[in-house]
Design a protein around this motif. Sequence first.
Motif, mmCIF file in Angstrom:
data_model
loop_
_atom_site.group_PDB
_atom_site.id
_atom_site.type_symbol
_atom_site.label_atom_id
_atom_site.label_comp_id
_atom_site.label_asym_id
_atom_site.label_seq_id
_atom_site.Cartn_x
_atom_site.Cartn_y
_atom_site.Cartn_z
ATOM 1 N N PRO A 22 -4.877 -10.455 4.314
ATOM 2 C CA PRO A 22 -4.275 -9.188 3.859
ATOM 3 C C PRO A 22 -2.768 -9.240 4.042
ATOM 4 O O PRO A 22 -2.264 -9.940 4.922
ATOM 5 C CB PRO A 22 -4.888 -8.158 4.811
ATOM 6 N N SER A 23 -2.046 -8.519 3.211
ATOM 7 C CA SER A 23 -0.585 -8.412 3.381
ATOM 8 C C SER A 23 -0.150 -7.055 2.847
ATOM 9 O O SER A 23 -0.836 -6.460 2.003
ATOM 10 C CB SER A 23 0.135 -9.535 2.640
ATOM 11 N N ASN A 26 -0.204 -6.358 -0.768
ATOM 12 C CA ASN A 26 -0.534 -7.671 -1.348
ATOM 13 C C ASN A 26 0.726 -8.420 -1.786
ATOM 14 O O ASN A 26 0.755 -9.077 -2.829
ATOM 15 C CB ASN A 26 -1.511 -7.524 -2.526
ATOM 16 N N GLN A 58 6.241 -5.641 8.985
ATOM 17 C CA GLN A 58 4.944 -5.848 8.333
ATOM 18 C C GLN A 58 4.907 -7.165 7.545
ATOM 19 O O GLN A 58 3.838 -7.715 7.294
ATOM 20 C CB GLN A 58 4.626 -4.661 7.442
ATOM 21 N N ARG A 120 -14.177 -10.473 2.779
ATOM 22 C CA ARG A 120 -13.381 -9.350 3.291
ATOM 23 C C ARG A 120 -12.473 -8.800 2.201
ATOM 24 O O ARG A 120 -11.908 -9.533 1.412
ATOM 25 C CB ARG A 120 -12.503 -9.814 4.469
ATOM 26 N N SER A 121 -12.355 -7.493 2.146
ATOM 27 C CA SER A 121 -11.318 -6.906 1.292
ATOM 28 C C SER A 121 -10.969 -5.542 1.880
ATOM 29 O O SER A 121 -11.696 -5.009 2.723
ATOM 30 C CB SER A 121 -11.809 -6.757 -0.150
ATOM 31 N N THR A 122 -9.843 -5.015 1.458
ATOM 32 C CA THR A 122 -9.426 -3.695 1.944
ATOM 33 C C THR A 122 -10.153 -2.635 1.135
ATOM 34 O O THR A 122 -10.081 -2.625 -0.092
ATOM 35 C CB THR A 122 -7.903 -3.539 1.792
ATOM 36 N N ARG A 124 -10.515 1.301 0.478
ATOM 37 C CA ARG A 124 -9.789 2.568 0.709
ATOM 38 C C ARG A 124 -10.640 3.798 0.439
ATOM 39 O O ARG A 124 -10.137 4.919 0.441
ATOM 40 C CB ARG A 124 -8.517 2.585 -0.148
ATOM 41 N N ARG A 215 -2.481 5.971 3.002
ATOM 42 C CA ARG A 215 -1.189 5.957 2.316
ATOM 43 C C ARG A 215 -1.381 6.599 0.948
ATOM 44 O O ARG A 215 -2.452 6.466 0.333
ATOM 45 C CB ARG A 215 -0.719 4.503 2.149
ATOM 46 N N PHE A 217 -1.130 6.170 -2.210
ATOM 47 C CA PHE A 217 -1.022 5.262 -3.354
ATOM 48 C C PHE A 217 -1.238 6.045 -4.653
ATOM 49 O O PHE A 217 -1.840 7.125 -4.641
ATOM 50 C CB PHE A 217 -2.121 4.189 -3.270
ATOM 51 N N PRO A 272 -6.695 -1.571 6.793
ATOM 52 C CA PRO A 272 -5.492 -1.401 7.624
ATOM 53 C C PRO A 272 -4.696 -0.211 7.103
ATOM 54 O O PRO A 272 -4.656 0.032 5.900
ATOM 55 C CB PRO A 272 -4.693 -2.701 7.385
ATOM 56 N N THR A 274 -0.874 1.643 7.665
ATOM 57 C CA THR A 274 0.400 1.468 8.373
ATOM 58 C C THR A 274 1.478 2.494 8.016
ATOM 59 O O THR A 274 2.564 2.437 8.581
ATOM 60 C CB THR A 274 0.983 0.056 8.113
ATOM 61 N N THR A 314 -8.856 -8.737 -4.793
ATOM 62 C CA THR A 314 -7.489 -8.713 -5.345
ATOM 63 C C THR A 314 -7.016 -10.152 -5.546
ATOM 64 O O THR A 314 -7.437 -11.060 -4.831
ATOM 65 C CB THR A 314 -6.526 -7.997 -4.383
ATOM 66 N N ARG A 316 -4.460 -13.490 -5.867
ATOM 67 C CA ARG A 316 -3.440 -14.137 -5.056
ATOM 68 C C ARG A 316 -2.561 -15.010 -5.938
ATOM 69 O O ARG A 316 -2.970 -15.437 -7.010
ATOM 70 C CB ARG A 316 -4.075 -15.002 -3.959
HETATM 71 C C1 LIG Z 1 0.796 -5.314 7.500
HETATM 72 C C2 LIG Z 1 -0.188 -4.687 6.538
HETATM 73 C C3 LIG Z 1 -0.073 -3.337 6.217
HETATM 74 C C4 LIG Z 1 -0.985 -2.741 5.349
HETATM 75 N N1 LIG Z 1 -0.905 -1.382 5.126
HETATM 76 C C5 LIG Z 1 -1.826 -0.776 4.349
HETATM 77 C C6 LIG Z 1 -1.815 0.641 4.184
HETATM 78 O O1 LIG Z 1 -0.990 1.358 4.754
HETATM 79 N N2 LIG Z 1 -2.768 1.201 3.389
HETATM 80 C C7 LIG Z 1 -3.717 0.435 2.752
HETATM 81 O O2 LIG Z 1 -4.549 0.994 2.054
HETATM 82 N N3 LIG Z 1 -3.746 -0.922 2.895
HETATM 83 C C8 LIG Z 1 -2.842 -1.537 3.678
HETATM 84 N N4 LIG Z 1 -2.878 -2.892 3.855
HETATM 85 C C9 LIG Z 1 -3.854 -3.691 3.105
HETATM 86 C C10 LIG Z 1 -3.184 -4.401 1.923
HETATM 87 O O3 LIG Z 1 -2.814 -3.459 0.931
HETATM 88 C C11 LIG Z 1 -4.157 -5.444 1.358
HETATM 89 O O4 LIG Z 1 -4.364 -6.416 2.352
HETATM 90 C C12 LIG Z 1 -3.660 -6.145 0.122
HETATM 91 O O5 LIG Z 1 -3.542 -5.247 -0.943
HETATM 92 C C13 LIG Z 1 -4.593 -7.284 -0.302
HETATM 93 O O6 LIG Z 1 -5.876 -6.800 -0.571
HETATM 94 P P1 LIG Z 1 -7.161 -7.268 0.260
HETATM 95 O O7 LIG Z 1 -6.924 -6.924 1.692
HETATM 96 O O8 LIG Z 1 -8.280 -6.490 -0.354
HETATM 97 O O9 LIG Z 1 -7.316 -8.748 0.082
HETATM 98 C C14 LIG Z 1 -2.003 -3.521 4.734
HETATM 99 C C15 LIG Z 1 -2.112 -4.872 5.076
HETATM 100 C C16 LIG Z 1 -1.233 -5.449 5.978
HETATM 101 C C17 LIG Z 1 -1.399 -6.894 6.376
#
Ligand SMILES: Cc1cc2nc3c(=O)[nH]c(=O)nc-3n(C[C@H](O)[C@H](O)[C@H](O)COP(=O)(O)O)c2cc1C
Length: 332
Positions: A22-23, A26, A58, A120-122, A124, A215, A217, A272, A274, A314, A316
Amino acid sequence: MTSAVPDRASLESAVALACRAPSLHNSQPWRWVVDRYGLSLFSDPDRLLPATDDFGRQMVISCGAALNHLEYAFAAQGWGIDIDRMPARADRELLATVGMFHQREIVPDDARLAEAIPTRSTDRLPFAAPPSWDETTPHLQAVSERSGVRLVVLGERSRAALEEASLRLSGLRGGNPVYQAELRWWAGHPDPFPQGVPEAALPSATQRRSVSLARDFPSGTAASADPAALQDQAAILLLTTDADSRLDWLRCGEALSAVLLTCASRGLATCPVTHLTEMPATRTLVRDLSSDPGLPQVLIRVGVATHEQTLPTTSRRPLSEVLFKVRPTPPE
Ligand SMILES: Cc1cc2nc3c(=O)[nH]c(=O)nc-3n(C[C@H](O)[C@H](O)[C@H](O)COP(=O)(O)O)c2cc1C
């Protein structure tokens, strides 16, 4: 232990898995450089998001997550790694050098976490409460402690305060055109870009209201099985560090990755969060709500996914944009 470098295919497949980390938005703010001694990990300042992450905290956390992904990716192939973090004071972008050595056996726990990388994926969307939570949290705390990062479970009493702060912050930032332009540049596009958060990963307009700790979005197309019925019941975790150095941030990213992969390996959904730790006032509030004296870095929502179909992964950036044989020399 004799160090060595794996063959090209093994190295590329491990780095490709590391880049599934994750980043922030992204943004994938990393560069890998391979030489005959091993790999080096650099942050990529061209991928800093200045309106969201002015000090690059971050950005470094994201790189730490990639470093931890790399560790498990290699471990699953039978390679151990030696990490030297922040090896050169004069080079702020050089975050770690990584030496590799053959391991005699593959540790099943490491292999399980490597297997969890592609799954794994984020997420929301709202979550159902995580089952057997009392049994899971000590395990997640131990995983995080391995990187010297504390994991705090925020109780139900904190939820309302965090949600309220989140709504207030969304209102404040709604009027910040620079922040909004950056957010919209990175998030909510229908086309498959190799970076950024696609609309398929973002909750629909109706669903956004179900998760207040989020957040703000742009709206997307993701929805739970029954969007009308759900309020978020996620458990809320917080990662804290003793200080705010680049090393603390890198270690925090490593802990974040290990916690997310452990959850994924147990079938738990994660997100995550932030935005609240980006602004001094809300960061202080998060600190006050936790029982921990450390500096809040990342909140994590954990629970059971409420959508029927798996969210699309997502994209890369191609490996050719992030993995180099020698460190590219900057233009004159
Ligand atoms: C340092 C950091 C901060 C992030 N902050 C948020 C956030 O505030 N809200 C959110 O929905 N996702 C957050 N993410 C998740 C990223 O949006 C997500 O990792 C990225 O879009 C890639 O998608 P994936 O995790 O599904 O592979 C964060 C990830 C990292 C590493």
